[in-house]
Design a protein around this motif. Structure first.
Motif, short mmCIF file in Angstrom:
data_model
loop_
_atom_site.label_atom_id
_atom_site.label_comp_id
_atom_site.label_asym_id
_atom_site.label_seq_id
_atom_site.Cartn_x
_atom_site.Cartn_y
_atom_site.Cartn_z
N MET A 268 0.82 -1.21 0.00
CA MET A 268 0.00 0.00 0.00
C MET A 268 0.85 1.26 0.00
O MET A 268 0.41 2.32 -0.43
CB MET A 268 -0.95 -0.01 1.20
CG MET A 268 -2.06 -1.04 1.04
SD MET A 268 -3.02 -1.33 2.57
CE MET A 268 -3.70 0.30 2.85
N GLY A 269 2.09 1.15 0.47
CA GLY A 269 2.99 2.30 0.41
C GLY A 269 3.31 2.73 -1.00
O GLY A 269 3.71 3.89 -1.24
N ASN A 270 3.13 1.84 -1.97
CA ASN A 270 3.40 2.18 -3.37
C ASN A 270 2.29 3.01 -4.00
O ASN A 270 2.43 3.46 -5.13
CB ASN A 270 3.60 0.90 -4.18
CG ASN A 270 4.84 0.13 -3.75
OD1 ASN A 270 5.88 0.72 -3.48
ND2 ASN A 270 4.72 -1.19 -3.67
N LEU A 271 1.19 3.20 -3.27
CA LEU A 271 0.10 4.00 -3.82
C LEU A 271 0.53 5.45 -4.02
O LEU A 271 0.08 6.11 -4.96
CB LEU A 271 -1.11 3.95 -2.90
CG LEU A 271 -2.42 4.50 -3.49
CD1 LEU A 271 -2.85 3.68 -4.70
CD2 LEU A 271 -3.52 4.51 -2.44
N SER A 272 1.44 5.94 -3.17
CA SER A 272 1.92 7.32 -3.34
C SER A 272 2.70 7.47 -4.64
O SER A 272 2.60 8.49 -5.33
CB SER A 272 2.78 7.73 -2.15
OG SER A 272 3.92 6.88 -2.02
N THR A 273 3.48 6.44 -5.00
CA THR A 273 4.20 6.47 -6.27
C THR A 273 3.23 6.49 -7.44
O THR A 273 3.43 7.21 -8.43
CB THR A 273 5.12 5.25 -6.39
OG1 THR A 273 6.05 5.25 -5.31
CG2 THR A 273 5.89 5.27 -7.71
N LEU A 274 2.16 5.73 -7.31
CA LEU A 274 1.14 5.73 -8.37
C LEU A 274 0.53 7.11 -8.52
O LEU A 274 0.30 7.58 -9.64
CB LEU A 274 0.05 4.70 -8.03
CG LEU A 274 -0.98 4.41 -9.12
CD1 LEU A 274 -0.32 3.72 -10.30
CD2 LEU A 274 -2.11 3.56 -8.58
N GLY A 275 0.30 7.80 -7.39
CA GLY A 275 -0.23 9.15 -7.45
C GLY A 275 0.73 10.11 -8.13
O GLY A 275 0.32 10.97 -8.91
N GLU A 276 2.03 9.96 -7.85
CA GLU A 276 3.02 10.82 -8.48
C GLU A 276 3.07 10.57 -9.99
O GLU A 276 3.20 11.52 -10.78
CB GLU A 276 4.39 10.56 -7.87
CG GLU A 276 4.50 11.00 -6.40
CD GLU A 276 5.77 10.50 -5.74
OE1 GLU A 276 6.56 9.81 -6.43
OE2 GLU A 276 5.97 10.78 -4.55
N LEU A 277 2.96 9.31 -10.38
CA LEU A 277 2.95 8.99 -11.81
C LEU A 277 1.71 9.57 -12.50
O LEU A 277 1.79 10.06 -13.62
CB LEU A 277 3.00 7.48 -12.01
CG LEU A 277 4.30 6.78 -11.63
CD1 LEU A 277 4.14 5.27 -11.69
CD2 LEU A 277 5.43 7.22 -12.55
#
Length: 265
Positions: free
Chosen positions: A218-227
């Motif tokens: 779930m921590g990777n959701l922030s990276t998805l938001g940045e993308l």
């Protein structure tokens, strides 16, 4: 007629296939199914979510929060994070299921990778049997399909234990805030509240690892938001560039003799 066709000597013996050189074919895939063996690596690179399908629950890689979009593939077809879901690695081949629920090797004839001649590999050898390369792809796809079934079974156990809940995600769209639906996560409080017997049963069946992998991812959701933000900015810049009109329009006649010595005087 669907472009996904079962591989057969009658249909494909005279054709050849090429290996893909980029992941552009995944550009409209927002959610990718996973197999049990890849959950650990996928969790380190991608946000994972539980999704419910007609056949039951499974765990999938979330590639975008909008349908028809994959933020992990660049415009040039490069995959931009460290892990690529196994579901994409055998293209243009894929598995389908016949009426007897048996796996069938299929090929996407609209992929641009199935050709009549030129460079490429044969589907069948001289004896009419699948070529060695096709056999390798088929073995990989069968193992992946088995792994997807194992993972689906684990997800079903987690759902039965009452520890899966809707994942509350809100995105800002053109029409304001929108709630993302269809994605689910582990309810950590419910997981910790299981009694010893229930938790022990999950642990003995190897299900607990799947739950914690989803929580970790779930921590990777922030990276998805940045993308997503970077993609939106790039698209906005392209639209603005296309809308800019030149201040003057020069005549098409390139024989005009411009006297540059008088410019600025």
């Amino acid at each position: 007629m669907s472009s996904i066709q079962p591989l057969s000597r009658e249909r494909h013996a005279g054709l050849r296939w090429r290996r893909f050189s980029g992941y552009g074919f995944t550009a409209t895939t927002a959610v990718a199914p996973l197999a049990a063996a890849e959950v650990g690596k996928a969790a380190l690179a991608l946000p994972l979510a539980f999704v419910e399908r007609e056949s039951g629950w499974t765990l999938a890689a979330v590639l975008s929060l909008l349908p028809g979009q994959n933020l992990y593939v660049a415009p040039n077809g490069n995959w931009i994070v460290a892990y690529v879901p196994a579901a994409f690695r055998a293209y243009p081949f894929r598995v389908a299921w016949n009426e007897a629920v048996q796996p069938v090797l299929c090929v996407d004839e609209a992929s641009g990778l199935v050709v009549e001649s030129g460079e490429g590999e044969t589907f069948f050898d001289e004896s009419g049997e699948p070529s060695a390369s096709v056999e390798q792809v088929w073995a990989f796809l069968q193992e992946t399909a088995k792994g997807e079934a194992v993972l689906a079974n684990a997800c079903g156990k987690l759902h039965a234990a009452g520890v899966i809940e809707p994942w509350p995600i809100t995105i800002q769209g053109a029409d304001g805030a929108q709630q993302v639906t269809g994605l689910h996560r582990i309810n950590e409080l419910a997981m910790n509240g299981l009694d010893d017997a229930a938790f022990g049963q999950l642990r003995r069946t190897g299900v607990v690892g799947v739950a914690y992998a989803q929580l970790l991812s779930m921590g990777n959701l922030s990276t998805l938001g940045e993308l997503a933000q970077a993609r939106a900015q790039a698209e906005a810049a392209e639209r603005a560039k296309a809308e800019v009109k030149p201040m003057i329009t020069l005549p098409e006649d390139n024989t005009i003799d411009w006297d540059w010595s008088k410019i600025g005087r």
